[in-house]
Design an enzyme around this catalytic site. Structure first.
Site, PDB file in Angstrom:
ATOM      1  N   ALA A 287      -9.637   1.011  -1.877  1.00  0.00           N
ATOM      2  CA  ALA A 287      -8.388   0.697  -1.174  1.00  0.00           C
ATOM      3  C   ALA A 287      -7.779  -0.590  -1.718  1.00  0.00           C
ATOM      4  O   ALA A 287      -8.514  -1.500  -2.128  1.00  0.00           O
ATOM      5  CB  ALA A 287      -8.655   0.579   0.320  1.00  0.00           C
TER       6      ALA A 287
ATOM      7  N   GLY B  39      -5.654   1.538  -3.328  1.00  0.00           N
ATOM      8  CA  GLY B  39      -5.536   2.790  -4.044  1.00  0.00           C
ATOM      9  C   GLY B  39      -4.734   2.808  -5.320  1.00  0.00           C
ATOM     10  O   GLY B  39      -4.537   3.882  -5.895  1.00  0.00           O
ATOM     11  N   GLY B  40      -4.265   1.669  -5.818  1.00  0.00           N
ATOM     12  CA  GLY B  40      -3.512   1.672  -7.067  1.00  0.00           C
ATOM     13  C   GLY B  40      -4.308   2.217  -8.232  1.00  0.00           C
ATOM     14  O   GLY B  40      -3.818   3.030  -9.027  1.00  0.00           O
ATOM     15  N   LYS B  41      -5.562   1.793  -8.346  1.00  0.00           N
ATOM     16  CA  LYS B  41      -6.405   2.264  -9.448  1.00  0.00           C
ATOM     17  C   LYS B  41      -6.859   3.698  -9.213  1.00  0.00           C
ATOM     18  O   LYS B  41      -7.002   4.474 -10.167  1.00  0.00           O
ATOM     19  CB  LYS B  41      -7.593   1.318  -9.619  1.00  0.00           C
ATOM     20  CG  LYS B  41      -7.182  -0.101 -10.011  1.00  0.00           C
ATOM     21  CD  LYS B  41      -8.389  -1.011 -10.158  1.00  0.00           C
ATOM     22  CE  LYS B  41      -7.958  -2.439 -10.478  1.00  0.00           C
ATOM     23  NZ  LYS B  41      -7.210  -3.064  -9.353  1.00  0.00           N
TER      24      LYS B  41
ATOM     25  N   CYS C 271     -10.319  -9.679  -9.340  1.00  0.00           N
ATOM     26  CA  CYS C 271      -9.065 -10.433  -9.463  1.00  0.00           C
ATOM     27  C   CYS C 271      -9.335 -11.908  -9.169  1.00  0.00           C
ATOM     28  O   CYS C 271      -8.600 -12.561  -8.445  1.00  0.00           O
ATOM     29  CB  CYS C 271      -7.987  -9.872  -8.539  1.00  0.00           C
ATOM     30  SG  CYS C 271      -8.455  -9.784  -6.789  1.00  0.00           S
TER      31      CYS C 271
ATOM     32  N   ASP D 186     -14.061  -2.390  -8.580  1.00  0.00           N
ATOM     33  CA  ASP D 186     -13.127  -3.513  -8.389  1.00  0.00           C
ATOM     34  C   ASP D 186     -13.660  -4.265  -7.174  1.00  0.00           C
ATOM     35  O   ASP D 186     -13.291  -3.985  -6.036  1.00  0.00           O
ATOM     36  CB  ASP D 186     -11.718  -2.979  -8.164  1.00  0.00           C
ATOM     37  CG  ASP D 186     -10.677  -4.079  -8.070  1.00  0.00           C
ATOM     38  OD1 ASP D 186     -11.056  -5.261  -8.183  1.00  0.00           O
ATOM     39  OD2 ASP D 186      -9.494  -3.779  -7.859  1.00  0.00           O
TER      40      ASP D 186
END
Length: 448
Positions: free
Chosen positions: A261, A263-265, A377, A324
């Protein structure tokens, strides 16, 4: 004689936006609430429901500007206040910051910034007595503020000292200063598009980055932009869009997105033709992921579970795993300026321990020959380079596959000496600073 009805007086335009901005800044600085919590979802500020889109955009920009330039703002006001900030009226403090931020960095007429800040304190019982002070200080700010900023232009005041010192130690002082300067600029809007990036860049008045993302300066609600409702693109920083590229051709392969979540990737993996299992522990964030996939007409198997405890069943192993990992998020300060003031250096060790557990879990679910892409990140080496070095020492079945510049738009400077991805906020320079910069990201590609 018929009775007369009088409509209640309407509020001065823009005052509600500034009042909500004051509440949200107070929420970050004094109640340790994130911007995301206060702007969206069940915990969002109740006043947002009635705020027009234009005022909502103003409020967001005002909050971000205050948090992005908080150190410099504090310095300027400290020089203009003979007796320091009022300590018995939080709204007076907020009004001073809101007024000064508009005068110093925003396209708001000085007289409007002063007037609305005065009205803000007048509407608060505890702060009303400071209306004259707010008026006088902000008028001085309009005259003297830029000179006071110039006094400290070479200092990294807009970063907490602990963070600035870490960046100097790890990246060197010139790079740290460049990173701090990049964070001071309002970032552009980056989009990952399904296809025909030049066409979408034209429609959205932006440009196509060498990495394939579309970057635009359009402001306001993304939901009204061309292509949103049709599911032709999604919002994703250009740096965040790079890690999924490291899998290569994944059409028909089964990929686990272990902390998926919002959810871009996941969307990138699904759009590339993979069968995706998207897992995250937060029910609310997973609901948002499913909504995003539905809008984009993309498919993934979604699982709400703690990644460290989850069992795949039937000894299932995956062709690829994207991790991630949760982290301090210090690489996202340019987009999420509250992170700078909510995180503490002591958070790093706790998150590193979680990242170690997640990496162990990911390795246990990876097929022989499968690819593990680990990313964060964060700009803190403990959460990136050091984490992978420790994993490779402990897991002899893994080997690093260095990244090639051709995989990330030709940007060799984004690859560190070990062959891993390391983006900095000052990377991707541009003649127009509004089109420059990236989130700080780390990613490594490992094969079992």
């Amino acid at each position: 004689m018929p009775s007369q009805r009088f409509a209640p007086p309407t509020e001065v335009p823009g005052l509600s936006a500034r009042r909500i901005a004051a509440d949200i800044v107070d929420g970050v600085l004094h109640k340790h609430r994130t911007l995301d919590d206060q702007l969206d979802g069940a915990g969002a500020h109740p006043g947002l429901k009635t705020l027009p889109d234009r005022d909502r955009a103003l409020m967001r920009r005002l909050v971000a500007t205050i948090l992005r330039r908080l150190g410099t703002l504090t310095h300027v006001l400290s020089r203009l206040l003979d007796r320091g900030m009022p300590t018995d009226a939080p709204r007076a403090q907020s009004a001073l910051m809101i007024g000064a931020a508009q005068i110093l960095w925003m396209d708001v007429p000085d007289h409007a910034a002063v007037d609305l800040s005065v009205r803000l304190v007048q509407s608060d019982r505890r702060a009303a007595k400071y209306a004259g002070l707010v008026n006088a200080v902000l008028r001085r700010c309009a005259r003297e503020g830029q000179g006071l900023i110039a006094e400290v232009a070479t200092q990294m005041l807009d970063l907490p000292p602990w963070l600035g010192n870490r960046w100097i130690a790890h990246y060197g002082e010139p790079a740290a200063r460049d990173m701090a300067a990049a964070i001071g600029h309002e970032p552009s809007l980056d989009l990952t598009v399904k296809g025909d990036a030049p066409q979408w860049a034209s429609r959205l008045h932006g440009e196509v980055l060498p990495t394939g993302s579309v970057r635009t300066q359009l402001q306001g609600s993304v939901t009204v932009l061309p292509g949103f409702a049709e599911g032709q693109w999604w919002v994703q920083d250009a740096a965040a869009a790079l890690p999924t590229r490291l899998f290569g051709d994944i059409a028909g392969k089964t990929i686990l997105d272990l902390c998926a979540a919002p959810g871009g990737k996941t969307a990138q993996l699904a759009h590339a033709g993979a069968h995706v299992v998207a897992l995250d522990r937060s029910p609310a964030r997973m609901a948002r992921l499913r909504d995003n996939l539905a809008r984009l007409s993309l498919q993934a198997d979604t699982v709400t579970a703690d990644a460290c405890e989850w069992q795949a069943g039937d000894r299932r192993l995956f062709d690829g795993i994207l991790l991630d990992a949760p982290c301090t998020s210090t690489g996202t300060i340019r987009r999420h300026p509250d992170v700078a003031w909510l995180r503490q250096e002591s958070d790093i060790a706790q998150l590193v321990a979680l990242q170690e557990r997640l990496l162990e879990k990911a390795v246990s679910l990876l097929k022989p020959g499968g690819i593990l892409v680990y990313c964060t990140c964060s700009l803190e080496p403990e959460e990136g380079e050091a984490a992978i070095a420790a994993l490779l020492d402990a897991e002899l079945s893994l080997r690093r596959v260095p990244i090639e510049a051709s995989e990330i738009g030709g940007f060799a400077e984004l690859i560190n000496r070990d062959g891993d991805l390391r983006t900095l906020p000052c990377h991707l320079p541009h003649a127009d600073p509004r089109f420059a910069g990236l989130d700080g990201f780390y990613a490594a590609r490992l094969v079992r």
